[in-house]
Design a protein around this motif. Structure first.
Motif, PDB file in Angstrom:
ATOM      1  N   LEU A  13       0.830  -1.207   0.000  1.00 53.62           N
ATOM      2  CA  LEU A  13       0.000   0.000   0.000  1.00 53.62           C
ATOM      3  C   LEU A  13       0.867   1.261   0.000  1.00 53.62           C
ATOM      4  N   ASN A  14       1.927   1.270   0.792  1.00 54.37           N
ATOM      5  CA  ASN A  14       2.833   2.426   0.824  1.00 54.37           C
ATOM      6  C   ASN A  14       3.447   2.687  -0.548  1.00 54.37           C
ATOM      7  N   ARG A  15       3.849   1.619  -1.250  1.00 51.46           N
ATOM      8  CA  ARG A  15       4.426   1.790  -2.597  1.00 51.46           C
ATOM      9  C   ARG A  15       3.386   2.294  -3.590  1.00 51.46           C
ATOM     10  N   TYR A  54      10.021   2.195   4.953  1.00 50.61           N
ATOM     11  CA  TYR A  54       8.600   2.517   4.776  1.00 50.61           C
ATOM     12  C   TYR A  54       8.022   1.844   3.526  1.00 50.61           C
ATOM     13  N   LEU A  55       8.827   1.756   2.475  1.00 53.32           N
ATOM     14  CA  LEU A  55       8.345   1.202   1.212  1.00 53.32           C
ATOM     15  C   LEU A  55       8.581  -0.297   1.059  1.00 53.32           C
ATOM     16  N   SER A 106       8.517  -7.874   1.998  1.00 53.71           N
ATOM     17  CA  SER A 106       8.194  -6.635   1.284  1.00 53.71           C
ATOM     18  C   SER A 106       6.961  -6.718   0.404  1.00 53.71           C
ATOM     19  N   GLY A 107       6.662  -7.906  -0.100  1.00 53.64           N
ATOM     20  CA  GLY A 107       5.592  -8.035  -1.082  1.00 53.64           C
ATOM     21  C   GLY A 107       6.041  -7.686  -2.489  1.00 53.64           C
ATOM     22  N   VAL A 108       7.330  -7.373  -2.677  1.00 55.96           N
ATOM     23  CA  VAL A 108       7.876  -7.114  -4.010  1.00 55.96           C
ATOM     24  C   VAL A 108       8.137  -8.466  -4.669  1.00 55.96           C
TER      25      VAL A 108
END
Length: 132
Positions: A13-15, A54-55, A106-108
């Motif tokens: 969400l932050n990204r 944060y990201l 991270s979800g990346v």
């Protein structure tokens, strides 16, 4: 562990929120803070770059994040780079995230070793109109 695990949805969400604020056809690069040596075998206390944390949620040195929402290929829209680890590094420096762990935290989806950062960044810099 320094703190409880954080849900990767927060970093996703932050990204997304950050990417919405970027100008059209822009690329952003985030770099972790470096570990600074104090003497031959000791380093100063290390703290992560808060923007990168944060990201991505990744709390270790030698980490890079590229955000390029308008990249021509989807795999280049979010790329995380972490230092490859091994048993020797774990003994001398402590636990480091593997690429799989970094992906989970991270979800990346696209996670690479830091050795490929410069090549991928140089290739991507041919496309954006703006770079952050």
């Amino acid at each position: 562990m320094r703190y409880e695990a954080i849900n990767p949805e927060l970093f996703i969400l932050n990204r997304k929120n950050f990417s919405k604020q970027m100008k059209k056809n822009s690329l952003a690069v985030f770099v972790s803070n470096e570990s600074v040596t104090r003497s031959a075998d000791a380093a100063y206390k290390w703290r992560q770059n808060p923007d990168l944390f944060y990201l991505s949620g990744i709390d270790q040195e030698e980490t890079y994040l590229i955000l390029f929402p308008d990249a021509p290929e989807e795999k280049y829209r979010e790329i995380l780079f972490v230092r490859k680890t091994n048993e020797q590094i774990m003994i001398w420096e402590g636990k480091k995230h593997t690429q799989e762990e970094a992906q989970k935290i991270s979800g990346v989806q696209e996670v690479n070793g830091t050795s490929s950062f410069e090549n991928i960044l140089n290739m991507l810099l041919n496309y954006p109109a703006h770079v952050y």
